[in-house]
Structure formats: C-alpha cells, structure tokens
Design an enzyme around this catalytic site. Structure first.
Site, PDB file in Angstrom:
ATOM      1  N   SER A 289      16.011  -0.572 -26.599  1.00  0.00           N
ATOM      2  CA  SER A 289      16.839   0.626 -26.668  1.00  0.00           C
ATOM      3  C   SER A 289      17.777   0.558 -27.863  1.00  0.00           C
ATOM      4  O   SER A 289      18.237  -0.519 -28.250  1.00  0.00           O
ATOM      5  CB  SER A 289      17.659   0.774 -25.382  1.00  0.00           C
ATOM      6  OG  SER A 289      18.574   1.850 -25.488  1.00  0.00           O
ATOM      7  N   SER A 290      18.055   1.740 -28.402  1.00  0.00           N
ATOM      8  CA  SER A 290      19.031   1.840 -29.486  1.00  0.00           C
ATOM      9  C   SER A 290      20.440   2.033 -28.952  1.00  0.00           C
ATOM     10  O   SER A 290      21.402   2.035 -29.713  1.00  0.00           O
ATOM     11  CB  SER A 290      18.662   3.011 -30.405  1.00  0.00           C
ATOM     12  OG  SER A 290      18.711   4.229 -29.675  1.00  0.00           O
TER      13      SER A 290
ATOM     14  N   THR B 225       0.860  -1.173   0.000  1.00  0.00           N
ATOM     15  CA  THR B 225       0.000   0.000   0.000  1.00  0.00           C
ATOM     16  C   THR B 225       0.902   1.231   0.000  1.00  0.00           C
ATOM     17  O   THR B 225       1.905   1.274   0.726  1.00  0.00           O
ATOM     18  CB  THR B 225      -0.920   0.034   1.233  1.00  0.00           C
ATOM     19  OG1 THR B 225      -0.123  -0.006   2.418  1.00  0.00           O
ATOM     20  CG2 THR B 225      -1.866  -1.166   1.225  1.00  0.00           C
TER      21      THR B 225
END
Length: 481
Positions: A327-328, A195
């Site tokens: 990702s590149s 929580t």
C-alpha cells in the site's frame, strides 16, 4: 566497412494482383505483407510476438520444400535455399520481419504470405540474388508450392500449440511438486476443514495442500489428452481439402518430413481432408481444457488468499512470502500479489475461451475464416498461464509457512470438533455442546469433560490426529447414539 543507413536505401517496387506497391528496400517481406500491414492496424501485437508460430510455419515450409524436391517438382538448388531459409527462421533469426497484426482478416492468408515472402527473400540472399527477384525464387510458385493457407496455417498453429502445451504441462508438474512438498511439510498440522466458509470437520493442513497437488496432476492428464488431438492434420488438402494443385504423392511425403523435422512421431493425416479443413473442434477442446485448468488454479489461489488473510483479522493460518509493499498509504501492509495475478490470468483465459468458442461457431461451409483470433487467444492463454504457473511456484508456494499457534488455537476452539464426537455422544448432545461452545467462547473438549459425556482417555482417542484426518476409520464409542 561502412553500411548505408536503411533510410537512404530507396524502396523497391513489387507487384501483386492489385498492382504495384513500394516495399522497404531492406525488408525480407514483400508486397502482400505490406498491404496486410496497411489493412490491419488493429491490436499492435504482431505475429512476431508468437515465435512458436513462426518456427512452426518454417517447419511446414521446410517439409514442403523437401517433399517437392523429392517429387521432382522443385529444382534442388531452389529447394535447398528454401530449406536453409527455414532453418534460419527455426533458429530464431529474422522474426522481426513478421510484421502483420495477429488480428487479421483472410483466414491467416496474410500470415502465410508473410512467411512465403520472408523465406523467398532469404533464399534469394542465399543464392546471391537481390531481394524481390522472384523470377529466381517466388514466394508462391516455389515456397508455397502444393500448399494453401488453408492447410498450412492450421497445421502450423497445431504444431506451435503442441509445443506450448508441452511447456505448460512441464511447469504444472513443477507446481504440483511444490504443493506436494508442502503437503509433506504440513502433514501433522491439524486444522479445520471448511464448507461454505463455515467450520466443518478436522483435517491436516498437509491434506489440503496434497489435494491441490492431485488436482494439478489431473489437469496434466487432461492437457496431454488435448495435445494428442492436435496431431491430426489437414496438410496436403490445399484450399478446401480436395488437394487441388498438390502432387498425388505430396501429402504422404510432407507428413513424413514433418514428423522428422518436428520430432512429433504421432502426427497423422486426417481421414477426411474436407472435414478437417473446416473443423476447428480441436481448438475448442483445447480452449475448454485451458479454461478448466485456469478455473481450478484460480480456486486454489482464492484458498491461499483466504488462508493467509489478516494477518490478525482474517484466517491467518498460513503466511505467503512477502513480495512487495502492499500500500501507498497503509504502512506494513503486504498483499497476496502472486495469487492475485494468477486470478487475473484465469479471468483472461475464460474470456479467451468465449472468443475461441464464438470464432469456431462462426465458421461457414468449407473454411473457418476466424482461425487467427482463435490462434491468438490460445497462444496468449498458454503463454500467460505457463508464466503464471511458474510465478506461483517460484514466488509463492515454495515460500509458504504455517502459523502453528493460530492453527492450534482455531482447532481447539472450533465447533467442528463436535462432529467428530457425534458418534460417541449423540447428535443432540453434540449440537448442545457446539451451541454452548459458540455462545461461551469455550473449547468443545472442556464442556464435554465438565458434563461427563466422555472421560479424558475416550476424548483423546476420539480426537486423535489419526482418526480426525481419516488415517483410521473408527474409534472407541463409535456407535450411533
């Protein structure tokens, strides 16, 4: 057999109240549509992008033609030709002839005119007459007989929305089943419920996935309730609900035909057609339910992204199926692209809901002129949400796996276990133990045993999976200390 290229056909000339205008020779639409195309170069999204709407328009026009034939208002051969044209549109033919922009002024008049003209020219073709020979079949005098845009358009929109909602509910049921299957698969895997992103109390991973299934089931119910509200129609009310220019018997005949053609037996006529013609409350209601579904689904996707975050520096308790390189520049990175796209669909739907709300509020007197943007928003919301739900089920949820070692580690070291021991060792002791566990990075259980607060048997019973996850209501030493 050779065909003359379209560009070699000289345009035909048609007339409307503004005068003469050229129409492409091979087009099934006519003068009113050409003017609308020139006037509304807005979004580039044409009404042809909404095949359910075109099919619904054809259903309404077919019901009208059949009713007018039964009432002796339409010559049988003309009515039959109109019916044939409508059936072709319902079968998916010539939707490319619906060329008006989906954002348009005129309360949907351009959409209705586009339908009237395409149907009239298809009927002329069936009768062996050239396109544009409206003395034989006229878009307004015959196809639009006993009708107005103001009852045809909202009726068609409601029928189209009914089909789109039905499709969405079916896909949500599939997603719900996928979550239920995961709930069963993960039923015995303990984790820590959180929580405010802080450790709370134990649960099973399966219980978390079961909760997602339950919340989706609730959304199916809410959508079906909203769908039923779409079945009250103002068809037969013509311009403002007074039924001007409609035969006294048309309303009931048209409704009966519409039930048969659409397969929706619960279609009813509004008790007050004047009220129904200006009221867009059902669209606001449906939009609100779609927003509810989108918000809840986005929250689920947030959870999936959190639970799968890392894989080393995050929660890492589940793994989502890898769908593409993330990702590149960062080798090996895989992103939660499926939940992310569903999040973005939800953001779009929230925006559409505001648009629908503002457009509904902007209605004036006996008509709301802004139903085209309401319809566009609702259709886009439904189409994109349906696609998103399908994508989430097929490309994400079914392939989720649990990282059992990470779950076990997180469970053993979480201070959330102190809450489970609170009834047996008291709040003060539980608080002290939790603080020590956090400061020393040690398991709660080791500290409890070292300090003699419980023996091994008591501890095992208090921390049994059944008790921790609510499968039993009490355990040994469950007295308030």
């Amino acid at each position: 057999m050779t065909h003359t290229p379209a560009f070699l056909h000289p345009p035909r000339r048609e007339h409307d109240l503004l005068g003469e205008i050229e129409v492409p020779a091979l087009a099934y639409y006519g003068a009113h549509t050409v003017r609308a195309v020139r006037n509304f170069r807005i979004s580039g999204t044409l009404i042809s992008a909404y095949p359910r709407l075109i099919a619904a328009l054809a259903v309404v026009k077919q019901a009208a033609a059949q009713s007018n034939r039964e009432l002796g208002l339409l010559e049988p051969r003309i009515a039959d030709a109109i019916v044939t044209a409508c059936e072709r549109l319902r079968a998916g033919e010539l939707h490319d002839q619906f060329v008006v922009d989906s954002i348009q002024g005129g309360a949907g008049t351009s959409t209705n005119m586009n339908a009237n003209e395409v149907i009239a020219n298809l009927a002329l073709e069936d009768l062996g007459r050239p396109r544009g020979e409206y003395v034989t079949v006229h878009p307004l005098d015959h196809v639009n007989l006993g009708q107005s845009t103001n009852d045809v358009y909202p009726t068609a929109v409601k029928l189209a929305l009914d089909g789109a909602v039905t499709a969405l509910v079916a896909e949500i049921a599939v997603l719900r089943a996928a979550f239920s299957a995961k709930a069963t698969e993960f039923a015995d895997l303990l984790t820590i419920g959180r929580t405010q992103l802080q450790d709370a109390v134990p649960m099973t991973l399966g219980q978390g996935f079961a909760a997602y299934a339950v919340t989706l089931g609730e959304d199916e119910t809410r959508l079906n309730e909203a769908r039923l509200l779409l079945h009250e129609l103002n068809l037969g009310g013509t311009a403002i609900g007074t039924a001007l220019n409609a035969d006294p018997g048309y309303r009931e005949h048209a409704l009966t035909a519409l039930r048969a053609l659409s397969g929706i037996e619960t279609l009813t006529s509004a008790p007050d057609l004047i009220e129904a013609t200006q009221d867009t409350g059902v669209f606001v209601q449906l939009s609100g339910v779609l927003k509810r579904v989108a918000v809840k689904l986005s929250k689920i996707c947030n959870d999936l992204r959190l639970l799968s975050s890392g894989p080393r520096a995050g929660f890492g308790e589940i793994t989502l199926p890898a769908r593409q390189a993330g990702s590149s520049i960062m080798p090996g990175k895989v992103n939660p692209v499926i939940p992310e796209v569903v999040n973005q669909i939800a953001f779009e739907i929230i925006g559409h809901d505001l648009t629908v709300t503002m457009a509904a509020e902007a209605g004036q007197l006996q008509l709301n002129a802004f139903e085209p943007i309401i319809a566009r928003g609702l259709f886009d919301s439904l189409d994109h949400l349906t696609a998103g739900v399908t994508t989430l089920a097929d490309h994400c949820v079914r392939g989720i796996t649990a990282n059992t070692e990470r779950l076990a580690h997180n469970m053993s070291t979480s201070i959330g276990l102190a809450t489970a021991l609170n009834p047996a060792i008291g709040y003060a002791n539980a608080t002290a133990i939790a603080r020590q566990a956090l400061e020393q990075d040690r398991p709660i259980t080791d500290l409890v045993l070292e300090q003699g607060l419980l023996d091994g048997t008591q501890l095992a019973e208090l921390l049994s999976p059944a008790r921790l996850t609510g499968r039993v209501t009490a355990g040994p030493g469950a007295e308030e200390a």
